[in-house]
Design an enzyme around this catalytic site. Sequence first.
Site, PDB file in Angstrom:
ATOM      1  N   ASP A   1       0.858  -1.177   0.000  1.00 37.95           N
ATOM      2  CA  ASP A   1       0.000   0.000   0.000  1.00 37.95           C
ATOM      3  C   ASP A   1       0.907   1.245   0.000  1.00 37.95           C
ATOM      4  O   ASP A   1       1.848   1.326  -0.786  1.00 37.95           O
ATOM      5  CB  ASP A   1      -0.949  -0.061   1.201  1.00 37.95           C
ATOM      6  CG  ASP A   1      -2.054   0.975   1.169  1.00 37.95           C
ATOM      7  OD1 ASP A   1      -3.112   0.703   0.570  1.00 37.95           O
ATOM      8  OD2 ASP A   1      -1.859   2.067   1.752  1.00 37.95           O
TER       9      ASP A   1
ATOM     10  N   ASP B   1      -6.866  -8.892  -4.038  1.00 41.55           N
ATOM     11  CA  ASP B   1      -6.827  -7.459  -3.768  1.00 41.55           C
ATOM     12  C   ASP B   1      -7.402  -6.698  -4.959  1.00 41.55           C
ATOM     13  O   ASP B   1      -6.730  -6.530  -5.976  1.00 41.55           O
ATOM     14  CB  ASP B   1      -5.396  -6.995  -3.494  1.00 41.55           C
ATOM     15  CG  ASP B   1      -5.334  -5.502  -3.171  1.00 41.55           C
ATOM     16  OD1 ASP B   1      -6.409  -4.911  -2.906  1.00 41.55           O
ATOM     17  OD2 ASP B   1      -4.232  -4.938  -3.170  1.00 41.55           O
TER      18      ASP B   1
ATOM     19  N   HIS C   1      -6.331  -7.264   0.533  1.00 44.11           N
ATOM     20  CA  HIS C   1      -5.410  -6.137   0.402  1.00 44.11           C
ATOM     21  C   HIS C   1      -4.345  -6.163   1.489  1.00 44.11           C
ATOM     22  O   HIS C   1      -3.169  -5.954   1.221  1.00 44.11           O
ATOM     23  CB  HIS C   1      -6.192  -4.824   0.447  1.00 44.11           C
ATOM     24  CG  HIS C   1      -5.337  -3.608   0.300  1.00 44.11           C
ATOM     25  ND1 HIS C   1      -4.628  -3.333  -0.846  1.00 44.11           N
ATOM     26  CD2 HIS C   1      -5.062  -2.600   1.174  1.00 44.11           C
ATOM     27  CE1 HIS C   1      -3.953  -2.194  -0.693  1.00 44.11           C
ATOM     28  NE2 HIS C   1      -4.205  -1.735   0.525  1.00 44.11           N
TER      29      HIS C   1
END
Length: 302
Positions: free
Chosen positions: A124, A251, A281
């Site tokens: 991320d 994801d 995710h």
Amino acid sequence: MQTLRTPDERFADLPEFPYAADYCEVDDGEGGQLRVAWVQAGPDDGDPVLLLHGEPSWSFLYRRMVPILVAAGHRVVCPDLVGFGRSDKPTRIADHSYARHVEWMRALAFDVLDLRRVTLVGQDWGGLIGLRLAAEHPDRFANIVVANTGLPTGDIPMPEIWWQFRKAIQSVPTVDVGRFVAGGCRRPVSDAVRAAYDAPFPDDSYCAGPRAMPALVPTAPDDPASAANRSAWNTLSASETPMLVAFSDGDPITGGMASIFRREMRGAQGVEHPVIGNAGHFLQEDAGEELAEAIVAFLRDR
């Protein structure tokens, strides 16, 4: 810059996370100082594995990976981004910018810790920040692991589900961080673990960081961070630094980036890239052990 500091008692008795924090101060960009926290484990003389988390989590996300990496002989360094975890929390959304977050992590990793021969692990925002560092300071990095992340330039549209997340976290009256993390997982998340993700944020006044980060992602070619990210992408795509692409199979936000990294990055060629199964995710939460073992195997071959 006005900041808040989460009381230490909020971090007592966290499940599977016995690590005490180290702290330093970095320039806030406005003439003041910010306290940045990190946890460290493993041999002091080992090559460092720099674990960078994303939005809206903190270093707790990596708790199941740290023991595996340490057992393999690696020195683990796992910071909390400014605005998250045990690091200071600027109170205004406007205090946060992509460039500032890159600089704050650069100052910690290089000015304070003087890390060299780094293996970056970025998920991320940990990838959005870490990949910039790897491109701008290539002499510091020996390996790169990308895991459910990207390096957006605004030239490719973001998926609709990301826009929904951005709207939700910016508009909800109170940011329920534990719920957001659990919503990005495939496997059940216990109440105690959700509470640990909530721990850095006693109330919504601490949540400027989680609210700010989605709007900092470049979504148009002329975004303030687009040129720097485009330059970083060009540098990394030509780099021989070995890259492991370790994405999950579930994801919807970043999943499409896996094939692009594998195809476009020179350092990813000739590497066996795993797909982490039954993970969303937040693959460190869903399958941290599997991800850590894949990283250990990757580094064993270097």
